[in-house]
Structures are given as structure tokens and as C-alpha cells.
Write a protein that holds these residues in place. Structure first.
Motif, PDB file in Angstrom:
ATOM      1  N   GLN A 138       0.830  -1.206   0.000  1.00  0.00           N
ATOM      2  CA  GLN A 138       0.000   0.000   0.000  1.00  0.00           C
ATOM      3  C   GLN A 138       0.866   1.258   0.000  1.00  0.00           C
ATOM      4  O   GLN A 138       0.545   2.243  -0.676  1.00  0.00           O
ATOM      5  CB  GLN A 138      -0.933  -0.002   1.216  1.00  0.00           C
ATOM      6  CG  GLN A 138      -2.014  -1.066   1.174  1.00  0.00           C
ATOM      7  CD  GLN A 138      -1.557  -2.406   1.739  1.00  0.00           C
ATOM      8  OE1 GLN A 138      -0.363  -2.663   1.902  1.00  0.00           O
ATOM      9  NE2 GLN A 138      -2.512  -3.285   2.028  1.00  0.00           N
ATOM     10  N   VAL A 139       1.962   1.215   0.762  1.00  0.00           N
ATOM     11  CA  VAL A 139       2.838   2.385   0.816  1.00  0.00           C
ATOM     12  C   VAL A 139       3.493   2.624  -0.539  1.00  0.00           C
ATOM     13  O   VAL A 139       3.533   3.756  -1.037  1.00  0.00           O
ATOM     14  CB  VAL A 139       3.908   2.212   1.910  1.00  0.00           C
ATOM     15  CG1 VAL A 139       4.915   3.363   1.845  1.00  0.00           C
ATOM     16  CG2 VAL A 139       3.274   2.161   3.280  1.00  0.00           C
ATOM     17  N   LEU A 140       3.989   1.581  -1.159  1.00  0.00           N
ATOM     18  CA  LEU A 140       4.654   1.743  -2.449  1.00  0.00           C
ATOM     19  C   LEU A 140       3.671   2.173  -3.529  1.00  0.00           C
ATOM     20  O   LEU A 140       4.022   2.938  -4.434  1.00  0.00           O
ATOM     21  CB  LEU A 140       5.364   0.455  -2.842  1.00  0.00           C
ATOM     22  CG  LEU A 140       6.548   0.077  -1.939  1.00  0.00           C
ATOM     23  CD1 LEU A 140       7.165  -1.250  -2.376  1.00  0.00           C
ATOM     24  CD2 LEU A 140       7.601   1.172  -1.925  1.00  0.00           C
ATOM     25  N   ALA A 141       2.422   1.724  -3.420  1.00  0.00           N
ATOM     26  CA  ALA A 141       1.392   2.196  -4.353  1.00  0.00           C
ATOM     27  C   ALA A 141       1.151   3.688  -4.169  1.00  0.00           C
ATOM     28  O   ALA A 141       0.992   4.432  -5.142  1.00  0.00           O
ATOM     29  CB  ALA A 141       0.100   1.409  -4.149  1.00  0.00           C
ATOM     30  N   ALA A 142       1.130   4.140  -2.918  1.00  0.00           N
ATOM     31  CA  ALA A 142       0.943   5.560  -2.640  1.00  0.00           C
ATOM     32  C   ALA A 142       2.126   6.370  -3.159  1.00  0.00           C
ATOM     33  O   ALA A 142       1.952   7.465  -3.719  1.00  0.00           O
ATOM     34  CB  ALA A 142       0.759   5.777  -1.147  1.00  0.00           C
ATOM     35  N   CYS A 143       3.341   5.851  -2.987  1.00  0.00           N
ATOM     36  CA  CYS A 143       4.538   6.541  -3.484  1.00  0.00           C
ATOM     37  C   CYS A 143       4.512   6.640  -5.011  1.00  0.00           C
ATOM     38  O   CYS A 143       4.860   7.677  -5.593  1.00  0.00           O
ATOM     39  CB  CYS A 143       5.791   5.817  -3.029  1.00  0.00           C
ATOM     40  SG  CYS A 143       6.116   5.912  -1.253  1.00  0.00           S
ATOM     41  N   THR A 144       4.112   5.560  -5.659  1.00  0.00           N
ATOM     42  CA  THR A 144       4.007   5.573  -7.117  1.00  0.00           C
ATOM     43  C   THR A 144       2.980   6.602  -7.575  1.00  0.00           C
ATOM     44  O   THR A 144       3.209   7.354  -8.535  1.00  0.00           O
ATOM     45  CB  THR A 144       3.630   4.180  -7.636  1.00  0.00           C
ATOM     46  OG1 THR A 144       4.649   3.249  -7.258  1.00  0.00           O
ATOM     47  CG2 THR A 144       3.489   4.180  -9.146  1.00  0.00           C
TER      48      THR A 144
END
Length: 288
Positions: A138-144
Motif C-alpha cells: 500500500q505504501v509503495l502504491a501511494a509513493c508511485t
């Protein structure tokens, strides 16, 4: 403390600018104060707390006075770690002590995993090592999403999403992902697109820093003493949670420092509201 001397150093794909505040009579190793993408100007107040030793600060590649020369649109923790190694070699080769904050803490952990002989003590303050979190996807999706928003719509919309991410308390959920995009104006950010896309946070480091997979076996076997710092008022924000996760993987307990993520940054330095005097006292005790 002596006035800083500014130097430059060629590295693959960048020209690094760093500052040395010398103390030739000190018996302590040099102290590097680093962050990413935050540059040397954030450490003026903290550097002033260590007049008894040589202090080195620098601008990471792509930020402020350290331009990338290769046109690359991303900087990696491996590149930053190699840059730190080059700076250390330029000031004597180490071992040095390092206080590293935020993305700088991620980069310094990579440095220790690869060149632990150059670092006596690393204080890694709130590294956003999101790959170590249970909600990493979820965090990496938000960063992307933040980076894509920046590339599509500009600084204001991208930074508004970044502020929403780093202000969030607790793990990211599907509910977080479903939130409407924040209004840049609510944060005092520009709503117009200036068409500039060279921001070192949103463009260069947003994804590479958070997705990096750390080599915990190498970190645990390194000769370096590693201390993970977490701000006393950071709560369950992303970098504080990641810092605790890193400490757990290293088999240590995090050390509490005054303030929040930027507790060492004084007013006027990157808009900080921290207390470098209190932070410096805590850092000195930790290094000691």
C-alpha cells in the motif's frame, strides 16, 4: 566552530558539493550530518552543537548544489551510498560517525552494509524503509501515485499527496487509497503547473528510497554500531513505523529523539520547527 569550507567532488552522473567545518585538534572522528533529499542547509543549527569535532555536511545528488550531470530521472540508494563513500574518502577515509535522517538514513544503511569499515557509529533517524513494513504494498502504491501525480500535474498536487502520506498515522489501508486527492491550496502549495519536473523528492527519490530492500544480514555483521532513532512526537507516521521495523530486524530497540521527523531542523532551515540544541544534546549522548 570554524567557518565551513565548501568543496566539490566528481562522481558518476553528478557533481557533489559538501562543506567541512574543521577542528584539527579533535581526537574524535569526523561527524557527517546527512539527509536526502534535504541538503546541507538543514544542518546549520545541529552542526553548531558539535564545535569540538570536524563536521561534514553535503547536498545529495540532484538536490541544491549537487546537480545530476547525466540527465537521469531517478537516484538510487546505491548511488547515494557510493556518494557518501566518496565524501568520506575525501575527508580522510574514515571511520566516521554519521547522523543520517529520512532518505539519508536509508542511504547510510546501504553504505554500512557495503562499507561498514568506514563508519564507527551510524544514527539512522526515521528511515522511510517502507519495504520493511507489513503494509509495504500500500505504501509503495501511494509513493508511485505521488510520483505519477507530480509528473502529470506538477509540484503542488504531488506535494499535497506527499504531505497527506507522511502525516497519516498508522498503516495504510484500502480506505486511505480511496481518499480524494488533497487540495494543494489547503497546504499553501501552488495550484498552477510550472512545468518543472526536477524535484529531488517527488521525482528522483520517491520510489527508489521506499522500495529498497535492505541487506539485514550484512548490517548485523557490520563492524558499525547502528542506532535507529525515532522522534518522540512522531507517533505512528510512516518513517517512524519504518524506523521501528528496521530496529526490530536488527535486533535492537529504537532510541527516542526530541521532536518529530525534523526535530533537528531549526526555524528558517527548510521551514523547520525543531530544536537543534535539544536534539544535539541527545545525539551527543547517543554517540558517546
Amino acid at each position: 566552530m570554524a567557518a565551513p569550507t565548501t568543496r566539490t567532488l566528481d562522481a558518476p552522473g553528478a557533481v557533489l558539493t559538501y562543506d567541512v567545518r574543521p577542528n584539527e585538534g579533535s581526537t574524535e572522528p569526523p561527524l557527517l550530518l546527512v539527509a536526502s533529499p534535504m541538503a546541507a542547509s538543514a544542518f546549520v543549527g545541529l552542526a553548531a552543537q558539535f564545535t569540538d569535532r570536524t563536521v561534514v555536511t553535503y547536498d545529495p545528488r540532484g538536490a541544491d548544489r549537487s546537480p545530476r550531470t547525466d540527465g537521469a530521472d531517478r537516484s538510487t540508494p546505491e548511488e547515494h551510498a557510493d556518494d557518501l563513500r566518496r565524501v568520506i574518502d575525501a575527508v580522510g577515509g574514515g571511520p566516521v560517525d554519521i547522523f543520517a535522517s529520512s532518505g539519508g538514513a536509508v542511504n547510510a544503511l546501504v553504505l554500512v552494509a557495503q562499507h561498514g569499515d568506514r563508519v564507527r557509529t551510524l544514527v539512522a533517524h526515521e528511515p522511510p524503509a517502507s519495504s520493511a513494513l507489513p503494509d509495504r504494498a500500500q505504501v509503495l502504491a501511494a509513493c508511485t501515485d505521488i510520483r505519477e501525480t507530480y509528473l502529470k500535474s506538477g509540484f503542488g498536487p504531488g506535494m499535497a499527496k506527499f504531505i497527506m502520506l507522511v502525516s497519516h498515522q498508522g498503516p495504510l489501508t484500502d480506505e486511505y487509497a480511496a481518499r480524494p486527492a488533497p487540495d494543494p491550496a489547503a497546504f499553501g502549495l501552488p495550484t498552477d503547473d510550472d512545468s518543472v519536473r526536477d524535484n529531488p523528492l517527488l521525482g528522483q527519490n520517491m520510489i527508489t528510497c521506499n522500495e529498497y530492500e535492505h541487506d539485514f544480514a550484512a548490517l548485523r555483521s557490520a563492524p558499525t554500531r547502528i542506532v535507529v532513532g525515532v522522534g518522540a512526537t512522531s507517533g505512528e507516521t510512516l518513517p517512524a513505523r519504518a524506523g521501528r521495523a528496521i530496529a526490530d530486524r536488527l535486533g535492537t530497540e529504537p532510541t527516542t529523539f526530541p521532536g518529530d521527523h525534523g526535530g533537528f531542523v531549526a526555524g528558517g532551515e527548510y521551514g523547520g520547527t525543531g530544536d537543534p540544541v535539544a536534539f544535539g544534546a541527545a545525539l551527543r549522548a547517543t554517540l558517546g
